[in-house]
Design an enzyme around this catalytic site. Structure first.
Site, PDB file in Angstrom:
ATOM      1  N   HIS A 266       1.223   3.930   2.270  1.00 13.42           N
ATOM      2  CA  HIS A 266       1.665   4.666   3.448  1.00 13.42           C
ATOM      3  C   HIS A 266       3.176   4.865   3.364  1.00 13.42           C
ATOM      4  O   HIS A 266       3.902   4.021   2.832  1.00 13.42           O
ATOM      5  CB  HIS A 266       1.273   3.934   4.732  1.00 13.42           C
ATOM      6  CG  HIS A 266      -0.173   4.119   5.087  1.00 13.42           C
ATOM      7  ND1 HIS A 266      -0.854   3.276   5.943  1.00 13.42           N
ATOM      8  CD2 HIS A 266      -1.074   5.073   4.702  1.00 13.42           C
ATOM      9  CE1 HIS A 266      -2.103   3.695   6.080  1.00 13.42           C
ATOM     10  NE2 HIS A 266      -2.262   4.776   5.332  1.00 13.42           N
TER      11      HIS A 266
ATOM     12  N   ASP B 111       5.741   4.631   5.246  1.00 13.69           N
ATOM     13  CA  ASP B 111       6.740   3.681   5.745  1.00 13.69           C
ATOM     14  C   ASP B 111       6.927   2.472   4.830  1.00 13.69           C
ATOM     15  O   ASP B 111       7.799   1.644   5.069  1.00 13.69           O
ATOM     16  CB  ASP B 111       6.402   3.229   7.174  1.00 13.69           C
ATOM     17  CG  ASP B 111       4.997   2.681   7.332  1.00 13.69           C
ATOM     18  OD1 ASP B 111       4.144   2.951   6.473  1.00 13.69           O
ATOM     19  OD2 ASP B 111       4.741   1.976   8.325  1.00 13.69           O
TER      20      ASP B 111
ATOM     21  N   HIS C 242       0.859  -1.178   0.000  1.00 14.20           N
ATOM     22  CA  HIS C 242       0.000   0.000   0.000  1.00 14.20           C
ATOM     23  C   HIS C 242       0.900   1.235   0.000  1.00 14.20           C
ATOM     24  O   HIS C 242       2.124   1.110  -0.058  1.00 14.20           O
ATOM     25  CB  HIS C 242      -0.963  -0.007   1.191  1.00 14.20           C
ATOM     26  CG  HIS C 242      -0.299   0.037   2.533  1.00 14.20           C
ATOM     27  ND1 HIS C 242       0.558  -0.947   2.988  1.00 14.20           N
ATOM     28  CD2 HIS C 242      -0.357   0.965   3.539  1.00 14.20           C
ATOM     29  CE1 HIS C 242       0.979  -0.638   4.198  1.00 14.20           C
ATOM     30  NE2 HIS C 242       0.447   0.520   4.557  1.00 14.20           N
TER      31      HIS C 242
END
Length: 305
Positions: free
Chosen positions: A63, A65, A61
């Site tokens: 995000h 990080d 995904h």
């Protein structure tokens, strides 16, 4: 053989002893990277591996990080005069996200190809590897990945001789090739035994437990799964932020009957995962706390059949 290395095991923010999420899988001179968090390049250097053979990067995904290390990785590949295309795989919106990140890496000497995932499950391949992407349950669209290397049946010499198949065709049949000859069509099934057990790796992170994880991880030799929290009092926090505890990951591993479980994607507040592992192993004995640089060579089982 699949050569597997957890490059980074941290979630949310990098720490002096823990880079952000990333996994590399090497096969037959090629490499697949899953996620590319901040510090991935440093983790590669520490491992002694190069980014040059990376042929594909899969993203769970978007995000930060999990993708913030991508621009620097692309620049490093470009500075190494890479010419081969690079395939990027991820949820819908990948082209837009990569385009935005490339604002700071605008000129590259190689083509970037994007494959966007939109279905609950999608199958694709790379070299001899079968890839499966499957949707999990996070607060944004997120996928797990399974990588499988199938193994054909053993070549049956006696059967080939019995059928009068000339030796010059044996290696081609063993590689799965269909051959037209003057005497007719030769197919691999004529001389190969039943398929043997292959290799399978499943990776998922940033999710609540789901049946899709159990289904796709089933029978994996190695299951790498998020363990955001080890503490029992973090259960409600895990539910709120769509993450998993160590114990929940262990229950998935047990249900999927995997060979080994490696935990990863730790909360920054979790400085040492080891104190929680005794309780985890009560659920699934072959569970291990992942750490940056943890590696394993997945090998075919020896078999005479």
């Amino acid at each position: 053989m699949l050569d597997v290395c957890l490059l980074g095991t941290g979630g949310m923010m990098p720490l002096p002893y823990r880079w952000l999420t990333s996994l590399m899988v090497r096969y037959n001179g090629h490499s697949i990277l899953i996620d590319c968090g901040e510090g991935t390049q440093i983790a590669l250097k520490e491992k002694g591996w190069s980014p040059n053979p990376i042929d594909m990067i899969c993203f769970t995904h978007y995000h930060a990080d999990h993708i913030s290390g991508l621009p620097g990785m692309l620049l490093t590949m470009g500075n190494a005069e890479r010419k081969e295309p690079l395939m990027l795989v991820g949820p819908r919106g990948l082209t837009r996200v990569v385009g935005a990140l490339r604002t700071i890496a605008p000129e590259l000497p190689f083509e970037i190809q994007c494959k966007e995932l939109s279905e609950a499950e999608e199958n694709f391949s790379f070299e001899e590897l079968r890839m499966q992407a499957f949707r999990v349950n996070h607060n944004v669209v997120c996928y797990g990945y399974s990588i499988s290397l199938d193994r054909i049946g053993r070549f049956q010499v006696d059967r080939a001789k019995e059928l009068g198949i000339e030796m010059k065709y044996w290696s081609r049949l063993q590689k799965g090739e269909r051959i037209e000859t003057e005497k007719g069509l030769l197919i691999p099934e004529m001389v190969l035994g039943a398929p043997r057990k292959g290799l399978k790796l499943t990776y998922c992170t940033d999710t609540r437990p789901t049946e899709s994880i159990v289904t796709h991880a089933a029978g994996s030799d190695l299951f790498i799964c998020e363990g955001m929290y080890g503490e029992a009092d973090k259960q409600e926090k895990a539910k709120e932020h769509k993450h998993m505890t160590f114990q929940e990951a262990a229950k998935l591993a047990k249900k999927a009957a995997v060979g080994q479980l490696w935990l990863t994607h730790y909360s920054p507040s979790l400085t040492r995962p080891e104190p929680f592992m005794d309780e985890v192993r009560k659920i699934f004995p072959r569970a291990y706390a992942g750490k940056d640089g943890k590696s394993m060579e997945l090998q075919f089982e020896e078999s005479d059949s």
